[in-house]
Design a protein around this motif. Structure first.
Motif, PDB file in Angstrom:
ATOM      1  N   TRP A 219       0.745  -1.045  -0.642  1.00 51.09           N
ATOM      2  CA  TRP A 219      -0.163   0.409   0.052  1.00 51.09           C
ATOM      3  C   TRP A 219       0.793   1.166   0.488  1.00 51.09           C
ATOM      4  O   TRP A 219       0.109   2.717  -0.376  1.00 51.09           O
ATOM      5  CB  TRP A 219      -1.109  -0.221   0.952  1.00 51.09           C
ATOM      6  CG  TRP A 219      -2.217  -0.952   0.865  1.00 51.09           C
ATOM      7  CD1 TRP A 219      -1.646  -1.564   0.207  1.00 51.09           C
ATOM      8  CD2 TRP A 219      -2.807  -1.412   2.094  1.00 51.09           C
ATOM      9  NE1 TRP A 219      -3.242  -2.730  -0.151  1.00 51.09           N
ATOM     10  CE2 TRP A 219      -3.693  -2.194   1.558  1.00 51.09           C
ATOM     11  CE3 TRP A 219      -3.304  -0.493   3.565  1.00 51.09           C
ATOM     12  CZ2 TRP A 219      -5.244  -2.466   2.411  1.00 51.09           C
ATOM     13  CZ3 TRP A 219      -4.561  -0.931   3.904  1.00 51.09           C
ATOM     14  CH2 TRP A 219      -5.410  -2.136   3.475  1.00 51.09           C
TER      15      TRP A 219
ATOM     16  N   PHE B 142       1.280   4.076  -2.206  1.00 51.33           N
ATOM     17  CA  PHE B 142       0.493   5.474  -2.545  1.00 51.33           C
ATOM     18  C   PHE B 142       1.169   6.632  -2.876  1.00 51.33           C
ATOM     19  O   PHE B 142       0.681   7.124  -3.637  1.00 51.33           O
ATOM     20  CB  PHE B 142      -0.261   5.298  -1.047  1.00 51.33           C
ATOM     21  CG  PHE B 142      -0.145   6.606  -0.481  1.00 51.33           C
ATOM     22  CD1 PHE B 142      -1.968   7.196  -0.125  1.00 51.33           C
ATOM     23  CD2 PHE B 142       0.511   7.632  -0.048  1.00 51.33           C
ATOM     24  CE1 PHE B 142      -1.522   8.405   0.017  1.00 51.33           C
ATOM     25  CE2 PHE B 142       0.241   9.416   0.156  1.00 51.33           C
ATOM     26  CZ  PHE B 142      -0.523   9.173   0.854  1.00 51.33           C
TER      27      PHE B 142
ATOM     28  N   VAL C  73      -5.743   2.015  -2.069  1.00 55.91           N
ATOM     29  CA  VAL C  73      -4.848   2.714  -1.166  1.00 55.91           C
ATOM     30  C   VAL C  73      -3.833   3.758  -1.606  1.00 55.91           C
ATOM     31  O   VAL C  73      -4.029   4.814  -1.215  1.00 55.91           O
ATOM     32  CB  VAL C  73      -4.005   2.051  -0.448  1.00 55.91           C
ATOM     33  CG1 VAL C  73      -3.032   3.328   0.694  1.00 55.91           C
ATOM     34  CG2 VAL C  73      -5.268   1.203   0.778  1.00 55.91           C
TER      35      VAL C  73
ATOM     36  N   GLY D  14      -3.190   8.854  -3.290  1.00 55.08           N
ATOM     37  CA  GLY D  14      -2.130   9.011  -3.453  1.00 55.08           C
ATOM     38  C   GLY D  14      -2.454  10.137  -4.713  1.00 55.08           C
ATOM     39  O   GLY D  14      -1.450  10.649  -4.561  1.00 55.08           O
TER      40      GLY D  14
END
Length: 456
Positions: A271, A275, A398, A402
């Motif tokens: 993740w 991100f 996730v 970002g």
């Protein structure tokens, strides 16, 4: 509760994973891959479309360019929702069914965007388009991964996902040509009509994942028909043949299984990498045209710069896939992210040199876009069949957080009157963090106890 299917394999049943891995590449594999590439290209085109027309809408609607950070962000929010919600649904209801719904969704709302006349309406349409786009991506990654033999899996996934930057790149060239002739509406009309035309063809030609069907004990006849198309070995098996998956079986709420069987550390590091890298990627693809135009480049040259970034991603994606299949993923991908961080700094300090700018952009594309393509292959390999779309979908979801933060930060810095070069240079730091996360993920996966369920 999760359990190992291999511990209770049905007597006389055939190991589907071993059969798929032994199969030679043939027309069936190429058809599945080609259809997934087409969806990825359409996804890339529609995701990028708003960046192509934002400078024109800014002038037409008399809005500051910095306000369009919300238009970029809301589309990415839709991508996040689609990945988080529709990825797990595909592990329950099937890859193909969800994929057809998602393609219809993003095609319809991309088409409606052509006639948007208010900024508020644009935001809603970009969000709904994003939901469809976000739901499609984990399913084409899972579909490609589940039909590709182990020896070529990373290559197949990276080649497939190259459709995304290829669609963005070709979309940039197309937008630069059609906007002066037919206006900004033409970009969304093309981006909406093409997916809608593809839906009936996908319904006829794209098979459901055989692994999904076996893992859910569905359509035994359909599995047999698929297997008979895959290889001469499969063609010799009788219609009554039963199949099983020698991997962990998933039941109940799939998301919680992302943190079971010693997967917590690898899931969290995956993740972080998603991100940080998607933050950089979407920061660049959304803001490069406007930042370069503000630096004095004409609009078509600024759009071509984004296409150069995506071209580097296409070349890098294919190269990274082959290297992963031969050498393993983590050293390759960590190095690519570190390289991207260095050349973002070079790009930010190009000092007006066109050759230096475009050369650095190409290398950044290899490291950011190409390596992200490789990370999709890693994500697909970390999880078993019953968890694959959920694992990929949540990693992408996730990551999309970002991708929302990146354009938002860009808009904030632009509103604060930062120089374009300084804004670009900020993005090298998340690329460096992604490199560190991937190197650490490699160590965690190698150290993971052998008793953990190994995905096939």
């Amino acid at each position: 509760m999760a359990q190992q299917a291999s511990e209770s394999a049905p007597a006389g049943a055939v190991d589907l994973v071993a059969l798929l891995d032994r199969a030679p590449i043939g027309a069936f594999h190429i058809r599945v891959l080609a259809l997934c590439v087409v969806i990825a290209m359409l996804d890339g085109f529609d995701t990028q479309a708003i960046a192509f027309v934002a400078p024109l809408l800014s002038a037409q609607w008399n809005l500051p360019m910095s306000q369009f950070s919300s238009a970029f962000a809301v589309g990415l929010l839709g991508l996040t929702v689609g990945a988080l919600v529709l990825g797990p649904l595909a592990d329950r209801f099937g890859r193909k069914r969800i994929l057809l719904a998602c393609t219809t969704l993003f095609g319809l709302f991309a088409l409606l965007t052509a006639w948007s006349t208010t900024f508020q309406g644009l935001l809603w349409l970009r969000f709904l388009t994003g939901v469809g786009l976000g739901g499609a991506m984990p399913n084409i990654i899972a579909m490609t991964s589940e039909y590709a033999p182990q020896r070529l899996r990373a290559t197949a996934v990276t080649v497939m996902f190259c459709g995304f930057p290829l669609g963005s790149m070709l979309g940039g060239f197309l937008a630069a040509k059609i906007i002066p002739v037919w206006g900004r509406e033409a970009v969304f009309i093309v981006g909406g009509v093409l997916p809608l035309l593809c839906v009936p063809f996908l319904a006829l030609k794209l098979p459901e994942s055989a692994r999904f069907l076996v893992s859910h004990d569905k359509d035994a006849a359909g599995v047999g028909a698929i297997v008979r198309q895959l290889s001469p070995e499969g063609a010799r098996l009788g219609a009554a043949t039963r199949y099983y998956l020698p991997e962990e079986q998933i039941s109940g709420f799939t998301v919680r299984h992302l943190f079971s069987q010693n997967r917590t550390a690898s899931t969290l590091l995956l993740w972080i990498a998603f991100f940080c890298n998607l933050l950089v990627m979407y920061f660049l693809v959304n803001w490069l045209p406007a930042l370069l135009k503000q630096s004095g480049y004409p609009l078509d040259a600024a759009i071509y710069a984004t296409s150069t970034l995506n071209l580097g991603g296409v070349v890098g994606g294919v190269a990274v896939g082959r290297l992963i299949d031969r050498m393993g993923p983590f050293a390759i991908l960590g190095t690519a992210y570190a390289m991207a961080a260095v050349f973002i700094g070079v790009m930010a300090n190009a000092g007006g040199s066109g050759w230096l700018l475009y050369g650095a952009l190409f290398i950044v594309g290899i490291g950011v876009v190409g390596a992200q393509i490789g990370m999709n292959a890693v994500a697909s390999s970390l999880y078993p069949t019953g968890l694959r779309s959920t694992g990929i979908g949540w990693a992408l979801g996730v990551g999309r957080l970002g991708s929302i933060l990146g354009p938002t930060v860009g808009g904030f810095l632009l509103a604060q009157s930062w120089a374009p070069e300084a804004i670009i240079q900020v993005s090298l730091w998340p690329a460096a963090v992604a490199a560190l996360a991937v190197f650490t993920l490699g160590w965690v996966v190698r150290a993971r106890p052998s008793t953990a369920a190994a995905p096939a």
